[in-house]
Design a protein around this motif. Structure first.
Motif, PDB file in Angstrom:
ATOM      1  N   VAL A 163      70.047 -75.360  30.545  1.00  0.00           N
ATOM      2  CA  VAL A 163      70.968 -74.390  29.953  1.00  0.00           C
ATOM      3  C   VAL A 163      71.294 -74.775  28.509  1.00  0.00           C
ATOM      4  N   VAL A 164      71.547 -76.046  28.292  1.00  0.00           N
ATOM      5  CA  VAL A 164      71.844 -76.513  26.934  1.00  0.00           C
ATOM      6  C   VAL A 164      70.652 -76.276  26.009  1.00  0.00           C
ATOM      7  N   VAL A 165      69.447 -76.593  26.497  1.00  0.00           N
ATOM      8  CA  VAL A 165      68.253 -76.391  25.685  1.00  0.00           C
ATOM      9  C   VAL A 165      68.042 -74.903  25.398  1.00  0.00           C
ATOM     10  N   THR A 166      68.281 -74.065  26.405  1.00  0.00           N
ATOM     11  CA  THR A 166      68.108 -72.620  26.203  1.00  0.00           C
ATOM     12  C   THR A 166      69.070 -72.099  25.139  1.00  0.00           C
ATOM     13  N   LEU A 167      70.332 -72.507  25.186  1.00  0.00           N
ATOM     14  CA  LEU A 167      71.300 -72.074  24.183  1.00  0.00           C
ATOM     15  C   LEU A 167      70.935 -72.604  22.803  1.00  0.00           C
ATOM     16  N   TYR A 168      70.289 -73.774  22.760  1.00  0.00           N
ATOM     17  CA  TYR A 168      69.906 -74.357  21.464  1.00  0.00           C
ATOM     18  C   TYR A 168      68.707 -73.632  20.861  1.00  0.00           C
ATOM     19  N   THR A 169      67.727 -73.301  21.710  1.00  0.00           N
ATOM     20  CA  THR A 169      66.501 -72.682  21.192  1.00  0.00           C
ATOM     21  C   THR A 169      66.579 -71.169  21.105  1.00  0.00           C
ATOM     22  N   THR A 170      67.657 -70.575  21.631  1.00  0.00           N
ATOM     23  CA  THR A 170      67.808 -69.112  21.600  1.00  0.00           C
ATOM     24  C   THR A 170      69.157 -68.767  20.989  1.00  0.00           C
ATOM     25  N   PRO A 171      69.297 -68.898  19.695  1.00  0.00           N
ATOM     26  CA  PRO A 171      70.584 -68.595  19.054  1.00  0.00           C
ATOM     27  C   PRO A 171      70.976 -67.130  19.263  1.00  0.00           C
ATOM     28  N   GLY A 172      72.274 -66.927  19.439  1.00  0.00           N
ATOM     29  CA  GLY A 172      72.790 -65.575  19.597  1.00  0.00           C
ATOM     30  C   GLY A 172      72.757 -65.050  21.007  1.00  0.00           C
ATOM     31  N   GLN A 173      72.217 -65.810  21.949  1.00  0.00           N
ATOM     32  CA  GLN A 173      72.178 -65.330  23.332  1.00  0.00           C
ATOM     33  C   GLN A 173      73.547 -65.493  23.966  1.00  0.00           C
ATOM     34  N   ASP A 174      73.908 -64.600  24.866  1.00  0.00           N
ATOM     35  CA  ASP A 174      75.211 -64.617  25.516  1.00  0.00           C
ATOM     36  C   ASP A 174      75.304 -65.820  26.448  1.00  0.00           C
ATOM     37  N   PRO A 175      76.213 -66.783  26.214  1.00  0.00           N
ATOM     38  CA  PRO A 175      76.333 -67.956  27.082  1.00  0.00           C
ATOM     39  C   PRO A 175      76.732 -67.584  28.502  1.00  0.00           C
ATOM     40  N   THR A 176      77.543 -66.550  28.664  1.00  0.00           N
ATOM     41  CA  THR A 176      77.982 -66.163  30.006  1.00  0.00           C
ATOM     42  C   THR A 176      76.791 -65.754  30.870  1.00  0.00           C
ATOM     43  N   SER A 177      75.875 -65.001  30.297  1.00  0.00           N
ATOM     44  CA  SER A 177      74.691 -64.577  31.039  1.00  0.00           C
ATOM     45  C   SER A 177      73.811 -65.767  31.413  1.00  0.00           C
ATOM     46  N   VAL A 178      73.689 -66.708  30.470  1.00  0.00           N
ATOM     47  CA  VAL A 178      72.874 -67.893  30.751  1.00  0.00           C
ATOM     48  C   VAL A 178      73.504 -68.721  31.859  1.00  0.00           C
ATOM     49  N   LEU A 179      74.826 -68.905  31.797  1.00  0.00           N
ATOM     50  CA  LEU A 179      75.517 -69.688  32.829  1.00  0.00           C
ATOM     51  C   LEU A 179      75.449 -69.004  34.187  1.00  0.00           C
ATOM     52  N   PHE A 180      75.553 -67.668  34.200  1.00  0.00           N
ATOM     53  CA  PHE A 180      75.466 -66.942  35.477  1.00  0.00           C
ATOM     54  C   PHE A 180      74.087 -67.111  36.100  1.00  0.00           C
ATOM     55  N   ASP A 181      73.053 -66.987  35.290  1.00  0.00           N
ATOM     56  CA  ASP A 181      71.692 -67.179  35.816  1.00  0.00           C
ATOM     57  C   ASP A 181      71.499 -68.593  36.330  1.00  0.00           C
ATOM     58  N   ALA A 182      72.043 -69.569  35.595  1.00  0.00           N
ATOM     59  CA  ALA A 182      71.911 -70.965  36.021  1.00  0.00           C
ATOM     60  C   ALA A 182      72.661 -71.215  37.319  1.00  0.00           C
ATOM     61  N   THR A 183      73.844 -70.638  37.455  1.00  0.00           N
ATOM     62  CA  THR A 183      74.619 -70.808  38.687  1.00  0.00           C
ATOM     63  C   THR A 183      73.893 -70.182  39.874  1.00  0.00           C
ATOM     64  N   SER A 184      73.300 -69.015  39.657  1.00  0.00           N
ATOM     65  CA  SER A 184      72.548 -68.368  40.732  1.00  0.00           C
ATOM     66  C   SER A 184      71.364 -69.224  41.159  1.00  0.00           C
ATOM     67  N   ARG A 185      70.665 -69.797  40.177  1.00  0.00           N
ATOM     68  CA  ARG A 185      69.522 -70.654  40.524  1.00  0.00           C
ATOM     69  C   ARG A 185      69.976 -71.898  41.285  1.00  0.00           C
ATOM     70  N   ILE A 186      71.112 -72.469  40.877  1.00  0.00           N
ATOM     71  CA  ILE A 186      71.616 -73.660  41.573  1.00  0.00           C
ATOM     72  C   ILE A 186      72.007 -73.307  43.004  1.00  0.00           C
ATOM     73  N   ALA A 187      72.692 -72.184  43.201  1.00  0.00           N
ATOM     74  CA  ALA A 187      73.093 -71.785  44.562  1.00  0.00           C
ATOM     75  C   ALA A 187      71.866 -71.540  45.431  1.00  0.00           C
ATOM     76  N   PHE A 188      70.880 -70.842  44.879  1.00  0.00           N
ATOM     77  CA  PHE A 188      69.656 -70.598  45.637  1.00  0.00           C
ATOM     78  C   PHE A 188      68.933 -71.908  45.941  1.00  0.00           C
ATOM     79  N   GLY A 189      68.897 -72.806  44.951  1.00  0.00           N
ATOM     80  CA  GLY A 189      68.246 -74.100  45.166  1.00  0.00           C
ATOM     81  C   GLY A 189      68.951 -74.939  46.212  1.00  0.00           C
ATOM     82  N   VAL A 190      70.282 -74.900  46.228  1.00  0.00           N
ATOM     83  CA  VAL A 190      71.041 -75.668  47.232  1.00  0.00           C
ATOM     84  C   VAL A 190      70.738 -75.152  48.630  1.00  0.00           C
ATOM     85  N   VAL A 191      70.625 -73.841  48.779  1.00  0.00           N
ATOM     86  CA  VAL A 191      70.288 -73.277  50.099  1.00  0.00           C
ATOM     87  C   VAL A 191      68.920 -73.775  50.554  1.00  0.00           C
ATOM     88  N   ILE A 192      67.940 -73.752  49.644  1.00  0.00           N
ATOM     89  CA  ILE A 192      66.604 -74.240  50.005  1.00  0.00           C
ATOM     90  C   ILE A 192      66.649 -75.726  50.353  1.00  0.00           C
TER      91      ILE A 192
END
Length: 431
Positions: A163-192
């Motif tokens: 997430v940190v690297v994505t925000l660094y290499t993609t200036p101007g991207q919405d942090p909330t959207s990035v964090l939401f996607d990351a949280t979804s991936r973590i929740a899905f990964g924890v289930v697996i």
């Protein structure tokens, strides 16, 4: 007074939940991981390899699109992950399990995430990096190598770094959207991770239950072996020592010569058992015949040999060998049959027959020959079913003795028409 050390408790290999890092390069085996855990581990490695190859093929369009945003040297990690997946597939095809490919994969992904800022050319990427799906794959793979907590921790740490690297290499991207996607991936990964952990723990539990069942079976086998050994010793006492004592108790005056012979035979049998305990010896068939004649010497006045076959194989061929304990058991059974005939038949003559010959090799006797003995009298006979089960003469000393060494006994008797005891060894011989 000496004290015998207590027997150690039965031990068995427990299924380890973790493997030492020093054995990463060594192949694992079902004895180390457990049979069910080994199968789960092998299947997980194959699935890991297949998914890694599929993700590589899926990443090719992304890589072509991102060549302007990241340096080409960063593709070394993608190729290394492909080769690692191929190594897992190769091991799966060979039914081998090694830990190093499963450990190398999360290390490569972590390095790929950490070096993304170094490979960034300053151009904003148009889509997510190829690293993202590999994070989930390697996090799931660490479950069987380390633990559930370790896999979850790896997933959270590497995803946060991404997430940190994505925000660094993609200036101007919405942090909330990035964090939401990351949280979804973590929740899905924890289930697996939890599902894989439950499956793997189920395999470990099955292996533990299997080990417990084996330990109980070993305990039962040991108890059964001890009981059989005690029963065999009971047969020896009944067949030899008691015969001498009974003969002495029925005699009047000085000890008869036959009583001395019976007592000496009992001592010889016990001495043989002492020698037998030191190792398995072999006896020639003609030696068995000599032992039988010597064993029947106390009844030499009543025994009549109808037929004796001293040579099982033609002259000039190697003489057949029989295990010494088998020979002793056969001699004891025949002797007990003659003794029973002398005590209960009411006649003065007992007929003994010994024959044998070559036959197809069997599991019990791979040398390919059989032995057959018959003890016959024309006395009062008896009803086999009516024999008291507590009497050891027929049930233990004859039938049990022969069956214990792989033979078979057929007792044909009826009131008024005598008794015929047929002993065949081995029992699976096709005569």
């Amino acid at each position: 007074m000496s004290h015998v050390a207590p027997r150690p408790q039965l031990s068995y290999r427990k299924v380890p939940a973790r493997r030492r890092r020093s054995s990463l390069l060594a192949p694992s085996s079902p004895l180390e991981l457990g049979l069910n855990s080994y199968r789960i581990y092998l299947l997980a490695n194959i699935c890991h390899g297949l998914v890694a190859v599929a993700l590589f093929l899926e990443s090719l369009p992304i890589v072509e699109d991102q060549l302007r945003s990241f340096e080409r040297w960063h593709l070394v990690f993608l190729v290394a992950l492909l080769l690692n997946g191929c190594a897992l597939l190769a091991q799966g095809a060979r039914q081998k399990v090694r830990l190093w490919p499963v450990v190398v994969a999360p290390v490569l992904v972590a390095l790929a995430v950490g070096t993304l800022p170094l490979a960034w050319t300053g151009v904003r990427p148009t889509q997510s990096s190829w690293v993202e799906p590999f994070v989930l794959l390697t996090a799931a793979a660490t479950v069987v190598v380390w633990s559930t907590r370790m896999a979850a921790a790896y997933l959270v740490v590497v995803t946060a770094a991404y997430v940190v690297v994505t925000l660094y290499t993609t200036p101007g991207q919405d942090p909330t959207s990035v964090l939401f996607d990351a949280t979804s991936r973590i929740a899905f990964g924890v289930v697996i991770i939890v599902l894989i952990s439950l499956v793997y723990r189920g395999g470990q539990t099955a292996d533990q239950l299997h080990a417990d069942a084996l330990a109980q079976e070993m305990q039962l086998n040991r108890t059964r072996s001890q009981a059989e050994e005690q029963e065999r010793l009971d047969r020896l006492i009944h067949d030899n020592v008691m015969a001498a004592l009974l003969d002495a108790g029925r005699s009047t005056g000085p000890v008869l010569r036959r009583t001395r012979e019976l007592a000496q035979r009992a001592l010889d049998v016990l001495a043989f058992e002492e020698r037998r305990a030191e190792g398995g010896a072999m006896t020639m068939v003609h030696t068995l015949l000599d032992d039988l004649l010597e064993s029947l010497s106390p009844w030499r006045n009543r025994v009549r040999f109808n037929s004796i076959t001293p040579y099982i194989r033609p002259p000039g061929e190697p003489r057949p060998l029989i295990p010494s304990d088998t020979a002793a058991a056969l001699v004891q059974a025949i002797t007990e049959s003659v003794s029973n005939s002398a005590r209960h038949s009411g006649t003065d003559v007992t007929f003994v027959t010994m024959d044998g010959g070559e036959c197809p090799p069997t599991d019990i006797n791979p040398e390919g020959f059989f032995l057959r003995f018959q003890v016959v009298d024309r006395g009062r006979g008896f009803q086999v079913r009516s024999v008291d089960s507590r009497r050891l003469g027929v049930r233990v000393s004859i039938v049990g003795n022969v069956e214990h060494v792989g033979g078979a006994v057929d007792v044909d008797a009826a009131p008024g028409r005598g008794t015929r005891v047929t002993i065949l060894w081995p029992r699976d011989a096709r005569t």
